[in-house]
Enzyme design. Sequence first.
Site, PDB file in Angstrom:
ATOM      1  N   LYS A 203       0.849  -1.186   0.000  1.00 24.51           N
ATOM      2  CA  LYS A 203       0.000   0.000   0.000  1.00 24.51           C
ATOM      3  C   LYS A 203       0.887   1.238   0.000  1.00 24.51           C
ATOM      4  O   LYS A 203       1.854   1.312   0.779  1.00 24.51           O
ATOM      5  CB  LYS A 203      -0.894   0.006   1.240  1.00 24.51           C
ATOM      6  N   ASP A 231      -0.270  -0.046  -4.606  1.00 24.02           N
ATOM      7  CA  ASP A 231      -1.704   0.251  -4.558  1.00 24.02           C
ATOM      8  C   ASP A 231      -1.938   1.545  -3.789  1.00 24.02           C
ATOM      9  O   ASP A 231      -1.617   1.631  -2.600  1.00 24.02           O
ATOM     10  CB  ASP A 231      -2.413  -0.914  -3.840  1.00 24.02           C
ATOM     11  N   GLU A 257      -2.021   0.322  -8.660  1.00 21.21           N
ATOM     12  CA  GLU A 257      -3.453   0.038  -8.527  1.00 21.21           C
ATOM     13  C   GLU A 257      -4.192   1.266  -7.996  1.00 21.21           C
ATOM     14  O   GLU A 257      -3.698   1.951  -7.096  1.00 21.21           O
ATOM     15  CB  GLU A 257      -3.607  -1.140  -7.556  1.00 21.21           C
ATOM     16  N   GLU A 286     -11.939  -2.523  -8.304  1.00 22.66           N
ATOM     17  CA  GLU A 286     -12.681  -2.894  -7.101  1.00 22.66           C
ATOM     18  C   GLU A 286     -13.786  -1.895  -6.772  1.00 22.66           C
ATOM     19  O   GLU A 286     -14.724  -2.235  -6.049  1.00 22.66           O
ATOM     20  CB  GLU A 286     -11.747  -3.081  -5.904  1.00 22.66           C
ATOM     21  N   ASP A 309     -14.497  -7.621  -9.017  1.00 17.09           N
ATOM     22  CA  ASP A 309     -14.831  -7.764  -7.599  1.00 17.09           C
ATOM     23  C   ASP A 309     -16.158  -8.527  -7.528  1.00 17.09           C
ATOM     24  O   ASP A 309     -17.070  -8.267  -8.316  1.00 17.09           O
ATOM     25  CB  ASP A 309     -14.964  -6.382  -6.961  1.00 17.09           C
ATOM     26  N   HIS A 336      -9.784  -8.550  -7.525  1.00 20.43           N
ATOM     27  CA  HIS A 336      -9.662  -7.965  -6.201  1.00 20.43           C
ATOM     28  C   HIS A 336     -10.237  -8.966  -5.200  1.00 20.43           C
ATOM     29  O   HIS A 336     -11.283  -9.562  -5.433  1.00 20.43           O
ATOM     30  CB  HIS A 336     -10.470  -6.671  -6.126  1.00 20.43           C
TER      31      HIS A 336
END
Lengths: 424, 424
Positions: A203, A231, A257, A286, A309, A336
């Site tokens: 992240k 992400d 992402e 997502e 998703d 996701h």
Amino acid sequence: MQENKIIKLTVRDVRFPTSLEQHGSDAMHTDPDYSVAYVVLETDSDAALKGYGLTFTVGRGTEIVVCAVKALSTLVVGKTLKEIVSDFRGFYRLLSSDGQMRWVGPEKGVIQLATAAILNAVWDLWARVEGKVRNKPLKTNTFECSILLKVVCGKKNRFHTQMLKEGYPAYTTSCAWLGYTDQQLTQLCSEALAQGWTKFKVKVGADLQDDIRRCSLIRKLIGPNNTLMIDANQRWDVNEAITWVTKLAEFHPLWIEEPTCPDDVLGHASISKALAPLGIGVATGEQCHNRVMFKQFLQAAALQFVQIDSCRVGSVNENLAIILMAAKFNVPVCPHAGGVGLCELVQHLILFDYISVSASLNNRMCEYVDHLHEHFESPTIIRNAHYIPPKDPGYSCEMLEESVQKHQYPDGEVWRAIEQQGKQ
Amino acid sequence: MQENKIIKLTVRDVRFPTSLEQHGSDAMHTDPDYSVAYVVLETDSDAALKGYGLTFTVGRGTEIVVCAVKALSTLVVGKTLKEIVSDFRGFYRLLSSDGQMRWVGPEKGVIQLATAAILNAVWDLWARVEGKVRNKPLKTNTFECSILLKVVCGKKNRFHTQMLKEGYPAYTTSCAWLGYTDQQLTQLCSEALAQGWTKFKVKVGADLQDDIRRCSLIRKLIGPNNTLMIDANQRWDVNEAITWVTKLAEFHPLWIEEPTCPDDVLGHASISKALAPLGIGVATGEQCHNRVMFKQFLQAAALQFVQIDSCRVGSVNENLAIILMAAKFNVPVCPHAGGVGLCELVQHLILFDYISVSASLNNRMCEYVDHLHEHFESPTIIRNAHYIPPKDPGYSCEMLEESVQKHQYPDGEVWRAIEQQGKQ
């Protein structure tokens, strides 16, 4: 088959206090409590078959989805499974295009999440009915795989055989949530490497210097040949995304992402174009709310990885359309997952993609997060960093009744205890 | 100013049984019951000032928006107006980006409609506080116009003077709902012509032969020099839209409104390109859920008329951004209105557009529908087919308490009576 009339729909607000330990924290969702609106369909069948479905949320707001499920339930209760699946498109449109309720969507946000919960339960029910028996592994099933997969894939083929043997490649997001310390990150990453993981997601997006330090650390830990993804969870503007990711290019991420607002199709196209020379793709999906939005992203060359998703769009129905569009545009699908129940659900979809559509593992993998699987009747099975195809009939999201009761919000014992602690 | 702390937020589900007479019927919404989630903010101010806001819906599903308003209310109650307006961007983001609730949007569908209801009430409150006195026309106000307009427009200018004299041009949708008979259409259209209306919108999209007959009829009634618009309410696919509208081109509509799915940006671009040689533009926006989506439409040349809505996006805050973007792309703003309360609200926004941004009336007009104004404290005033600028302080959507109580769903007397009739 029997008519299998749906005679009752119940929906419950189930929340797990994941924010207490910063599991799932990212640049935009700093304190998620992984939650579900959990739907159970009851039928009049001889075997008292039920269908289990859910939609994923992150805490507050789950009660709004529950309210929407209740509003939609009048369109479901009283229908037979037979009439639903004999015109599944019609039933999908009935839910998504009610002349009054569509105004509060259409096909987006709360009402779409609620539609997903209900349709996931319908698919689960259908698969169980096809499987005939409930809560027993289908040892003699010639498809040797979940009945849901059989329903969508049709006949067994060599790709199916390969999946049973090897499983579908997964990547892990469990090592590097934004709220984790470097020490936690190092420990979790080392453990994951030892378990056979080769693909890791970090992240990023809150602080550039932090991101450089964390990406550098993880790249050193995993070495040059393993795969790294980053992400940002929508944190940036378009130009900011390009500048920021360029500064992380030295760590060779495969994709960035959710670099920006999930509705900014043309912004994603600009980012894709700018990052292509660096060998970094854009991944998103997502929070892409329906097939029409995915069509925009594909037509505008705004993504290089389609992240379906299982709960954001209208269940299997809509995901099949998205998987087929992705194949037409020759863009890999990398689902996701994580949260609670998303791995259980989406494994069916990505196995369908491989067995019946793409027949390729090139640049393809499915997200995996190692949280909360213990609350499911048929939790995902990971072996050597691969999803092993589920064998139980259904869509794999039946929860343990004890877990549901404990975590019901706000009256389950877990939440009552937290409230008590807050008062002390 | 005083701090004006918001000490209470109430929200009610108010529905009008418009479907009984087919008012508001179109190709996708065949039986709308015009409704609102109605918000009242109470303050601790000496004058007991309140703020009134609403979001528009069409019946079922309003209870979901009410639930979302309640969820968001915790972010509002306890704040002072002073702290809100001194960092209005921050407050907007607080509502739209709550770390947990944003998952069920973000900034779209139910949660965005709920945000609009609350923010509309905050703007109303702000304007009333600026106006100091409540429920009295501001006879001595030098701006000679609603305090909301003063807040957004700043200083008086010649465009403002012109508006006070002439009003802002409106068009009518009241004559040709899809469910009306040809006889109704003829009568309503003749009456409207006699009242000075020169711009007319017809609902189309359900049946081509019907559309040809209806458009032919209305074009004959209004003559070649008055303006005709057509509205399909998202009924078609992209190619279907092009074929269908081409067959209606002989009636010279200025625009085709909502030809297809509101998320299909690039589809709208294709339709725009195909219809441009016929002199027909594409209008859309009433279901465009935020500024980022409007940015897509503008960047992709996917619309030629921007139809802002006072309740679909995040209130005045987000509409100001959309109005400024439209000006940058040189695309006229022609607001969506009608329903219940939408005319009352959006007149402020289009007057701001004229007085402070566009300074042009070329290809610009605001929708007007003659329903349900009698339920408001300060209903819109139409003179010679023009909106006359409101003079009462606020955002003009305070409803008569008696109307609210009568139409509350499901317990108001109007709905109890309908339920009784149903049982007989």
